[in-house]
Scaffold this active site. Structure first.
Site, mmCIF file in Angstrom:
data_model
loop_
_atom_site.group_PDB
_atom_site.id
_atom_site.type_symbol
_atom_site.label_atom_id
_atom_site.label_comp_id
_atom_site.label_asym_id
_atom_site.label_seq_id
_atom_site.Cartn_x
_atom_site.Cartn_y
_atom_site.Cartn_z
ATOM 1 N N ASN A 1 0.848 -1.196 0.000
ATOM 2 C CA ASN A 1 0.000 0.000 0.000
ATOM 3 C C ASN A 1 0.883 1.245 0.000
ATOM 4 O O ASN A 1 2.103 1.153 0.025
ATOM 5 C CB ASN A 1 -0.949 -0.028 1.202
ATOM 6 C CG ASN A 1 -0.203 -0.137 2.513
ATOM 7 O OD1 ASN A 1 0.564 0.743 2.866
ATOM 8 N ND2 ASN A 1 -0.405 -1.242 3.224
ATOM 9 N N LYS B 1 9.069 -17.002 -10.735
ATOM 10 C CA LYS B 1 8.366 -15.828 -11.248
ATOM 11 C C LYS B 1 7.197 -16.292 -12.133
ATOM 12 O O LYS B 1 7.394 -17.127 -13.029
ATOM 13 C CB LYS B 1 9.344 -14.969 -12.065
ATOM 14 C CG LYS B 1 8.736 -13.681 -12.549
ATOM 15 C CD LYS B 1 9.728 -12.867 -13.358
ATOM 16 C CE LYS B 1 9.008 -11.724 -14.030
ATOM 17 N NZ LYS B 1 9.806 -11.084 -15.049
ATOM 18 N N PRO C 1 -2.888 -11.960 10.019
ATOM 19 C CA PRO C 1 -3.210 -11.784 11.446
ATOM 20 C C PRO C 1 -3.349 -10.300 11.760
ATOM 21 O O PRO C 1 -2.691 -9.470 11.125
ATOM 22 C CB PRO C 1 -1.986 -12.367 12.151
ATOM 23 C CG PRO C 1 -0.890 -12.338 11.143
ATOM 24 C CD PRO C 1 -1.550 -12.491 9.802
ATOM 25 N N ASP C 2 -4.198 -9.945 12.709
ATOM 26 C CA ASP C 2 -4.309 -8.560 13.154
ATOM 27 C C ASP C 2 -3.302 -8.400 14.306
ATOM 28 O O ASP C 2 -3.517 -8.876 15.414
ATOM 29 C CB ASP C 2 -5.727 -8.243 13.616
ATOM 30 C CG ASP C 2 -5.922 -6.754 13.758
ATOM 31 O OD1 ASP C 2 -6.635 -6.173 12.949
ATOM 32 O OD2 ASP C 2 -5.324 -6.150 14.680
ATOM 33 N N PHE D 1 -4.035 3.126 15.358
ATOM 34 C CA PHE D 1 -4.379 4.175 14.394
ATOM 35 C C PHE D 1 -5.487 3.636 13.501
ATOM 36 O O PHE D 1 -5.562 2.426 13.279
ATOM 37 C CB PHE D 1 -3.165 4.518 13.520
ATOM 38 C CG PHE D 1 -2.282 5.557 14.138
ATOM 39 C CD1 PHE D 1 -1.510 5.256 15.247
ATOM 40 C CD2 PHE D 1 -2.239 6.846 13.624
ATOM 41 C CE1 PHE D 1 -0.701 6.222 15.836
ATOM 42 C CE2 PHE D 1 -1.442 7.817 14.198
ATOM 43 C CZ PHE D 1 -0.665 7.507 15.309
ATOM 44 N N LYS E 1 -10.648 -4.019 18.927
ATOM 45 C CA LYS E 1 -9.240 -4.417 19.008
ATOM 46 C C LYS E 1 -8.725 -4.353 20.439
ATOM 47 O O LYS E 1 -7.532 -4.576 20.676
ATOM 48 C CB LYS E 1 -8.393 -3.510 18.099
ATOM 49 C CG LYS E 1 -8.682 -3.736 16.611
ATOM 50 C CD LYS E 1 -7.791 -2.881 15.735
ATOM 51 C CE LYS E 1 -8.179 -2.997 14.280
ATOM 52 N NZ LYS E 1 -7.172 -3.677 13.463
#
Ligand code: C5P
Length: 407
Positions: free
Chosen positions: A213, A292, A308-309, A326, A344
């Site tokens: 990201n 590849k 996994p968190d 956050f 959480k």
């Protein structure tokens, strides 16, 4: 008198603009250095009419910076490097004209350029004739600067060089030094052990491709740098970024969410405070190809599995540090943030607009905790990081065990 210890080792860029009060900068520089700060001076042309660069060079121990386009000065320390060097930019005295130019975001001389290029906190100490101070144009420029997070020191009121009496006098050097010291957070987290995750994660598809990201890591690195400056022992578990390791921070590089979790689990037991800033990829490819992948087929299906968190796993552990998360949200900031705080099992969560955050130098966030909310920023990420750490230190006070009850 305020404790000036927080100025120890701080780098202060003193910007002097044209005004009779510029003579006070000699004493100001002396006192800042006495408090342990290093001072570099940048002067506008007008300032040199009131105090000589030679005086300021002798007192600061550094060559004074005068011109934007001086090849010799640029070779020693370029203006961008100087802007980055500073922990604080203090403009004293700040003339009415300079404040107007700052409010406009001008970059047509060295000092205004440095201010624009620096991501350090900026403070101005206005000094001018009382009528100029009272003029609505000055008032609106000041309001603009204040809105951008610029700190305004003074002015004091009293006799003026022009014979008038009223507001517009530069604060005394000792008062300015105390105001600067008040901006830093030395000792706020001394002895505390912080574990911070930052940056993106990379989830391998094959040996050359990955899913990731846009996270730059800037917020997590700013928190790590500011926490270390506030006396904490900081371990930074970082996904791939282009950022330099902040001073006095132990950095452990990881690539994937699984690796990040492994390191965090190993380190969480020693931490008092965990801050999860990393933008962890929520999914990873179910299978990673050893070779590849060839582009022979017209379409390619990737099956993804949940990662996994990390923060939830640490929060669920027996050795649970004070947990700070956050949340970058695109809608219903507070509602979604509060839901994450609960789901959480966190002690504190900073929620911000996803579109305003990634890869930017500035940030605004809402701190969400059980009893309430508090606005952070807007301001550059270092400035906001200090606000966040103040709140964290307030809510996870030293010597007090964090609440280990699980929800
Ligand atoms: O659920 P969401 O990704 O919005 O939550 C953001 C918070 O959770 C951040 O503090 C982030 O570092 C943390 N997180 C995590 N592991 C994940 C996903 C998010 O630690 N897999």
């Amino acid at each position: 008198m305020l404790n000036l210890q927080s100025l120890s080792n701080k780098r202060i860029l003193l910007g002097i603009t044209g005004g009779i009060a510029a003579y006070k900068c000699a004493e100001l520089t002396r006192l800042l250095i006495k408090a342990g700060a290093s001072v570099q001076v940048a002067m506008t042309r007008a300032a040199t009419e009131f105090i000589t660069p030679l005086t300021m060079q002798a007192l600061s121990g550094h060559r004074v910076h005068l011109d934007l386009l001086d090849p010799e000065a640029e070779a020693a320390m370029g203006h961008i490097e100087l802007a980055r060097w500073a922990d604080l930019v203090l403009v004293a005295p700040a003339s009415a004209d300079f404040l107007a130019r700052m409010a406009q975001g001008r970059a047509d001389d060295l000092l205004s350029t440095l201010i624009l290029a620096s991501s350090a906190p900026i403070a101005v100490a206005p000094a001018m004739n009382q009528a100029m101070w009272a003029d609505p144009a000055t008032g609106s420029n000041l309001a603009t600067l204040e809105e951008r997070g610029v700190h305004i020191f003074g002015p004091a009121s009293g006799d003026q060089a022009c014979g008038d009496i009223g507001p517009g006098r530069l604060l005394e050097p000792q008062q300015l030094v105390e105001a600067c010291a008040g901006l830093f957070t030395a000792g706020l987290l001394s002895g505390r052990k912080l574990l911070i995750t930052a940056g993106p994660t990379r989830e391998a598809i094959d040996p050359v491709r990955f899913i990731s990201n846009h996270s730059s890591g800037k917020m997590g690195y700013a928190l790590a740098a500011e926490a270390a400056a506030a006396g904490a022992q900081v371990t930074l578990v970082s996904g791939p970024t282009c950022l330099a390791t902040p001073e006095r921070v132990t950095r452990i590089d990881v690539e994937s969410a699984t690796e990040m979790l492994e390191v965090c689990l190993a380190k969480a037991g020693e931490a008092d405070i965990f801050i999860g800033v990393a933008a962890v990829s929520d999914y990873r490819p179910a299978e990673v190809s050893d070779e590849k992948i060839k582009k022979s087929a017209a379409t390619l299906d990737l099956r993804l599995v949940r990662n996994p968190d990390i923060i939830s796993e640490i929060a669920a552990g027996r050795q649970r540090p004070f947990m700070v998360g956050f949340a970058a949200e695109t809608s219903s900031l507070i509602e979604n943030g509060r839901a994450k705080l609960v789901s959480k099992n966190l002690d504190l969560l900073f929620a911000n607009q996803a579109t305003d955050t990634f890869n930017r130098d500035s940030v605004a966030a809402t701190a969400i905790f059980t009893e309430g909310e508090r606005e952070m920023g807007p301001g550059n990420k270092h400035h906001v990081a200090r606000q966040m750490l103040k709140l964290i230190a307030e809510r996870a006070p030293q010597g007090q065990e964090p609440d280990r009850t699980l929800v």
